[in-house]
Design a protein around this motif. Structure first.
Motif, PDB file in Angstrom:
ATOM      1  N   GLU A 211       0.815  -1.216   0.000  1.00  0.00           N
ATOM      2  CA  GLU A 211       0.000   0.000   0.000  1.00  0.00           C
ATOM      3  C   GLU A 211       0.851   1.270   0.000  1.00  0.00           C
ATOM      4  N   SER A 212       1.905   1.252   0.812  1.00  0.00           N
ATOM      5  CA  SER A 212       2.744   2.445   0.909  1.00  0.00           C
ATOM      6  C   SER A 212       3.451   2.737  -0.413  1.00  0.00           C
TER       7      SER A 212
ATOM      8  N   SER B  35       1.411   4.657  -2.824  1.00  0.00           N
ATOM      9  CA  SER B  35       1.570   6.096  -2.576  1.00  0.00           C
ATOM     10  C   SER B  35       2.846   6.631  -3.212  1.00  0.00           C
TER      11      SER B  35
ATOM     12  N   GLU C 143       2.715   6.847  -6.942  1.00  0.00           N
ATOM     13  CA  GLU C 143       1.894   7.971  -7.399  1.00  0.00           C
ATOM     14  C   GLU C 143       2.708   9.264  -7.334  1.00  0.00           C
ATOM     15  N   MET C 144       3.531   9.354  -6.306  1.00  0.00           N
ATOM     16  CA  MET C 144       4.403  10.517  -6.208  1.00  0.00           C
ATOM     17  C   MET C 144       5.347  10.573  -7.405  1.00  0.00           C
TER      18      MET C 144
ATOM     19  N   HIS D 201       3.785  15.247  -1.134  1.00  0.00           N
ATOM     20  CA  HIS D 201       3.382  13.872  -0.863  1.00  0.00           C
ATOM     21  C   HIS D 201       3.766  13.406   0.530  1.00  0.00           C
TER      22      HIS D 201
ATOM     23  N   GLN E  94       0.798  11.966   2.608  1.00  0.00           N
ATOM     24  CA  GLN E  94       0.869  10.533   2.914  1.00  0.00           C
ATOM     25  C   GLN E  94       1.894  10.279   4.018  1.00  0.00           C
TER      26      GLN E  94
ATOM     27  N   HIS F  33       2.441   6.716   5.452  1.00  0.00           N
ATOM     28  CA  HIS F  33       3.061   5.747   4.554  1.00  0.00           C
ATOM     29  C   HIS F  33       4.567   5.954   4.436  1.00  0.00           C
TER      30      HIS F  33
END
Lengths: 222, 222
Positions: free
Chosen positions: B84-85, B88, B91-92, B117, B121, B124
């Motif tokens: 999951e992290s 993130s 996406e960054m 980010h 986040q 994360h």
DNA sequence: CGATCCGGTGGACGGTCGTGCACCGGGACC
DNA sequence: GGTCCCGGTGCACGACCGTCCACCGGATCG
């Protein structure tokens, strides 16, 4: 009762007794050492925050409550280990400074010294790199403070090697932080890698320092 | 029995019920999310290795054994959090690539995206930087693998921006590792610093990237 | 509609945890 | 030589840990 009366207080003998009994202070210091060593060893593959006082006591061979004769808590023990680990690190830095003041070979000798010390003091360097981000808050803070001091010292070293016309104090601090970050990263990689990959990691670190040196030589503070 | 029969299985309602009952799959997914969020939250200031299954269960509002309906162990949970992290993080990276392909402003935009980010986040990024060195072995390895992938991708990006006559594949890999190490370091500093110091940290990261860029532009593989 | 599935419950187990307490016995000190 | 100091013992306590088990009841499916 597992300890017989003939081997009274000393938990685990390092060397043969040689008949000569220690003073109370020596005994205490010796037990303290055993605790520090055991803790360093036990948290090697997890973290201080997952280390229990009882594990340490069992490893040392003392009863859990005896732990309190030396440290208030695991966190307190951690602070002592930080102290001790940075003694190792500073000895390394002393070796670096001693090795070579010219910067023809400064990179090679620095990386060589880093390699030697991370091998010899593996536990200490692994401890710092791990607890730096994952330790109890007080331990984290102590480590950050120590690293900060190292950064400042490096900055003053760099001030002597660079042209003051091109390098502001702020930029020296930034460069110092850059170098320290890189070396911390290299250390983390080393302590977590298989031993045979170590030379390759050090070679990478050398190249990276060279790349930065190229940049630093052309740098001029705006 | 603390949960009344009128609020049957769902542990803790996020939004109002709106009369519409969820499917079994939706329920399970929702509980799973709560577990992931609770774990991320609870290990924020220690580490996965110091997180107990019962703490997580209590925080979520389920009975300890219900945890096993979703994960085999805390370590298993950790692997899901890594997954999951890195969503993130990727996406960054997508934002970074999208932001600017020229390298006049590539540093500024990259650092800006990093700042945004790590703020949005925060959990994360803190999780990755912490468990990368202190998590359970399997989690550590998963994170290292993901970071390794990122490094490779960066290396191929850099290949398009640099002169192949001066940059060997190996040196591109080394430069990529250098940049990633530096950014990981900056991220660690950010997630552990007080919010108001954030701009200064980002400014430092900008300067460091510039220093390196100066070096990289002059570089030529021997 | 009835059978089945499955995420949840609740209790119990054996183990480990930190810590409080009284006590012991040998080195240190007057 | 008697007294005190103090690092060690041993025990007990309540809390928390992971995990096993039987069971429940609503969603799902034939």
């Amino acid at each position: 009762m597992v300890q017989s009366v003939s081997r009274p207080a000393v938990p685990v003998a390092g060397v043969a007794d040689e008949g000569r009994s220690e003073s109370r202070g020596e005994r205490k210091e010796r037990t303290r050492r055993h605790i520090l060593d055991a803790a360093l060893d036990l948290c090697e593959d997890s973290s201080l925050v997952a280390l229990s006082l009882r594990q340490v006591a069992k490893e040392v061979g003392i009863v859990p409550t005896a732990f309190y004769r030396h440290f208030d808590s695991i966190e307190d023990l951690g602070l002592a280990l930080v102290e001790e680990s940075f003694v190792s690190l500073r000895e390394m830095l002393k070796d670096v400074r001693r090795s070579d003041p010219t910067y023809r070979t400064i990179i090679d000798s620095s990386v060589r010294v880093l390699g030697e010390h991370t091998m010899a003091q593996h536990s200490h360097f692994a401890f710092i790199s791990r607890e730096r981000v994952a330790g109890p808050p007080a331990v984290r803070e102590a480590i950050r403070h120590q690293i900060d001091l190292v950064e400042r010292e490096l900055a003053t070293d760099l001030a002597r090697l660079t042209d003051p016309a091109h390098w502001s104090a702020e930029d020296l601090r930034v460069l110092s932080n850059l170098i320290v970050t890189l070396m911390v990263g290299a250390t983390e990689t080393i302590v977590n890698a298989r031993p045979e990959t170590r030379p390759a990691i050090l070679e990478t670190a050398r190249t990276q320092l060279r790349m930065m040196l190229v940049g630093a030589l052309r740098w001029s503070s705006r």
